[in-house]
Design a protein around this motif. Structure first.
Motif, short mmCIF file in Angstrom:
data_model
loop_
_atom_site.label_atom_id
_atom_site.label_comp_id
_atom_site.label_asym_id
_atom_site.label_seq_id
_atom_site.Cartn_x
_atom_site.Cartn_y
_atom_site.Cartn_z
N ASP A 33 0.83 -1.22 0.00
CA ASP A 33 0.00 0.00 0.00
C ASP A 33 0.86 1.26 0.00
OD1 ASP A 33 -2.32 -1.46 -0.09
OD2 ASP A 33 -2.68 -1.38 2.08
N GLU A 34 1.96 1.23 0.75
CA GLU A 34 2.87 2.38 0.77
C GLU A 34 3.55 2.57 -0.59
OE1 GLU A 34 4.31 2.48 5.46
OE2 GLU A 34 5.23 1.03 4.07
N ILE A 35 3.92 1.46 -1.22
CA ILE A 35 4.55 1.53 -2.54
C ILE A 35 3.57 2.10 -3.57
CG2 ILE A 35 5.50 0.17 -4.46
CD1 ILE A 35 6.63 -1.77 -2.32
N ILE A 36 2.33 1.63 -3.53
CA ILE A 36 1.33 2.11 -4.48
C ILE A 36 1.04 3.60 -4.28
CG2 ILE A 36 -1.14 1.95 -5.08
CD1 ILE A 36 -0.87 -1.10 -4.78
N GLU A 37 1.04 4.03 -3.04
CA GLU A 37 0.84 5.47 -2.77
C GLU A 37 1.96 6.30 -3.39
OE1 GLU A 37 0.29 8.54 1.03
OE2 GLU A 37 0.33 6.37 1.36
N LYS A 38 3.20 5.82 -3.26
CA LYS A 38 4.33 6.52 -3.86
C LYS A 38 4.28 6.45 -5.39
CE LYS A 38 7.93 6.36 -0.28
NZ LYS A 38 8.47 7.71 -0.53
N LEU A 39 3.86 5.29 -5.92
CA LEU A 39 3.75 5.13 -7.37
C LEU A 39 2.72 6.08 -7.96
CD1 LEU A 39 3.92 1.24 -7.83
CD2 LEU A 39 5.60 2.92 -8.65
N ASP A 40 1.64 6.32 -7.23
CA ASP A 40 0.62 7.25 -7.71
C ASP A 40 1.22 8.63 -7.97
OD1 ASP A 40 -1.42 5.37 -7.66
OD2 ASP A 40 -2.20 6.00 -5.70
N ALA A 41 2.11 9.05 -7.08
CA ALA A 41 2.76 10.36 -7.22
C ALA A 41 3.71 10.36 -8.42
CB ALA A 41 3.50 10.72 -5.95
N VAL A 42 4.48 9.27 -8.57
CA VAL A 42 5.42 9.16 -9.70
C VAL A 42 4.65 9.13 -11.02
CG1 VAL A 42 7.16 7.70 -10.81
CG2 VAL A 42 7.17 7.98 -8.33
N ARG A 43 3.60 8.33 -11.08
CA ARG A 43 2.80 8.20 -12.31
C ARG A 43 2.22 9.54 -12.73
NH1 ARG A 43 -2.23 4.14 -12.08
NH2 ARG A 43 -3.01 5.80 -10.71
N LYS A 44 1.78 10.31 -11.75
CA LYS A 44 1.19 11.62 -12.03
C LYS A 44 2.21 12.58 -12.64
CE LYS A 44 -1.47 15.30 -9.76
NZ LYS A 44 -2.00 15.80 -8.47
N GLU A 45 3.46 12.47 -12.21
CA GLU A 45 4.52 13.38 -12.67
C GLU A 45 5.29 12.85 -13.88
OE1 GLU A 45 5.06 16.45 -11.47
OE2 GLU A 45 3.30 16.10 -10.20
N MET A 46 5.03 11.61 -14.29
CA MET A 46 5.79 10.99 -15.38
C MET A 46 5.52 11.68 -16.72
SD MET A 46 7.93 8.59 -16.29
CE MET A 46 7.95 7.66 -14.74
N SER A 47 6.58 12.01 -17.44
CA SER A 47 6.45 12.57 -18.79
C SER A 47 7.04 11.59 -19.79
CB SER A 47 7.20 13.90 -18.90
OG SER A 47 6.46 14.95 -18.32
N ILE A 48 6.34 11.41 -20.91
CA ILE A 48 6.80 10.49 -21.95
C ILE A 48 6.68 11.17 -23.30
CG2 ILE A 48 6.43 8.26 -23.05
CD1 ILE A 48 5.14 7.32 -20.41
N LEU A 49 7.80 11.25 -24.01
CA LEU A 49 7.83 11.82 -25.36
C LEU A 49 8.21 10.71 -26.34
CD1 LEU A 49 9.89 15.07 -24.64
CD2 LEU A 49 7.40 14.78 -24.57
N ILE A 50 7.46 10.61 -27.43
CA ILE A 50 7.75 9.61 -28.47
C ILE A 50 8.21 10.35 -29.71
CG2 ILE A 50 6.84 7.71 -29.86
CD1 ILE A 50 4.77 8.56 -26.94
N LEU A 51 9.45 10.09 -30.14
CA LEU A 51 10.04 10.80 -31.26
C LEU A 51 10.05 9.88 -32.48
CD1 LEU A 51 11.01 12.34 -28.70
CD2 LEU A 51 13.15 12.79 -29.91
N LEU A 52 9.25 10.23 -33.50
CA LEU A 52 9.15 9.40 -34.70
C LEU A 52 10.05 9.97 -35.79
CD1 LEU A 52 5.29 8.76 -34.86
CD2 LEU A 52 7.05 7.43 -33.69
N ASP A 53 11.12 9.26 -36.09
CA ASP A 53 12.06 9.69 -37.13
C ASP A 53 11.49 9.44 -38.52
OD1 ASP A 53 14.74 10.70 -37.81
OD2 ASP A 53 15.03 8.69 -38.66
N THR A 54 10.66 8.40 -38.62
CA THR A 54 9.98 8.08 -39.87
C THR A 54 8.53 7.74 -39.56
OG1 THR A 54 9.83 6.47 -41.68
CG2 THR A 54 10.80 5.69 -39.65
#
Length: 275
Positions: free
Chosen positions: A138-159
């Protein structure tokens, strides 16, 4: 003891899996009628070679509930299980894991990372570290919720070749983009993928990605960055150098992209994740 499980879409290198004792359930990919288990029957390099020589787009599939059940059942004999999956907006993997979890009860919990590639992988690494430190699920999931909320993902398509093969873009549009040297940057929004920008030219394309990173925070000293690439180590390492120099993050992981994410990113594609 808490055992950490994920799926192969996390794109975590073998040495990290071993270091943190992370268990992986593979997705499958079918190329020219032959089905392979990601990371088991097919390495990222082998996938690249087969995909680039295939006229048709590879077809990826989530693991069956039975595949998850086998792993969960064995590990639950020795403790609790926390499974972090590929985004439910991109695949049925989360649902498969939930079906398996429901067969075993409260000793197993499944977490939707709302991410893929190292956006998922970074969350897995952090969960494994917190488990080793003795935190409860439960403590891990609580921390993961915060990380997931702040996670940024960029997908760079060269083609845009794989986007054309997948029917999301016409051949004419794909050819026009190639002639005009147009590159596309996508980003993750609540687990789904949307277009962020279109840029002409390789150099402007890479530096635009760096600009987007700078727009998404001021202090990156505690952030882990992950860069996965499909046959594009040169650009991935260039970005690693710029990110380390400009943002001074805690860590930058660079590794090849697996078949699940690589099928959509295409040749030269990269995914930058940080959180």
């Amino acid at each position: 003891m808490i055992h950490i499980v994920t799926d192969s879409a996390a794109d975590l290198p073998a040495e990290i899996l071993k270091e943190h004792n992370i268990h992986v359930v593979p997705l499958t990919v079918k190329i020219n009628g032959v089905e392979y288990r990601e990371g088991v029957d097919l390495s990222p390099l082998e996938f690249q070679q087969k995909m680039l020589s295939s006229r048709e787009l590879p077809v990826t599939s989530q693991p069956s509930p039975y595949n998850f059940f086998n792993v969960f059942q064995e590990l639950s004999k020795k403790g609790q299980v926390l499974c972090l999956t590929l985004s439910s907006k991109l695949s049925g993997t989360f649902q498969s894991a939930c079906v398996a979890k429901n067969m075993l009860g409260e000793k197993v919990k499944v977490y939707d990372t709302l991410a893929g590639s190292l956006g998922q992988g970074i969350q897995v690494i952090k969960a494994a570290k917190w488990a080793a430190e003795g935190l409860s699920i439960d403590e891990i999931i609580e921390k993961l919720d915060a990380v997931r909320k702040e996670m940024s993902i960029l997908i760079l398509l060269d083609t845009l070749e794989n986007i054309v093969k997948g029917g999301r873009l016409s051949r004419f549009q794909g050819s026009l983009a190639k002639v005009l040297d147009i590159k596309v940057i996508l980003h993750a929004v609540e687990g789904a993928v949307e277009v962020l920008d279109k840029v002409r030219g390789k150099k402007r394309f890479l530096m635009r990605a760096v600009e987007v990173i700078s727009e998404r925070g001021k202090d990156f000293s505690e952030k882990i960055f992950g860069i996965t690439h499909l046959d594009n180590e040169e650009d991935a390492n260039f970005l690693k150098g710029v990110i380390k120099e400009r943002f001074n993050p805690k860590e930058v992981i660079v590794c090849p992209m697996g078949s699940t994410m690589g099928t959509y990113a295409g040749k030269g594609g990269m995914i930058i994740s940080f959180g």
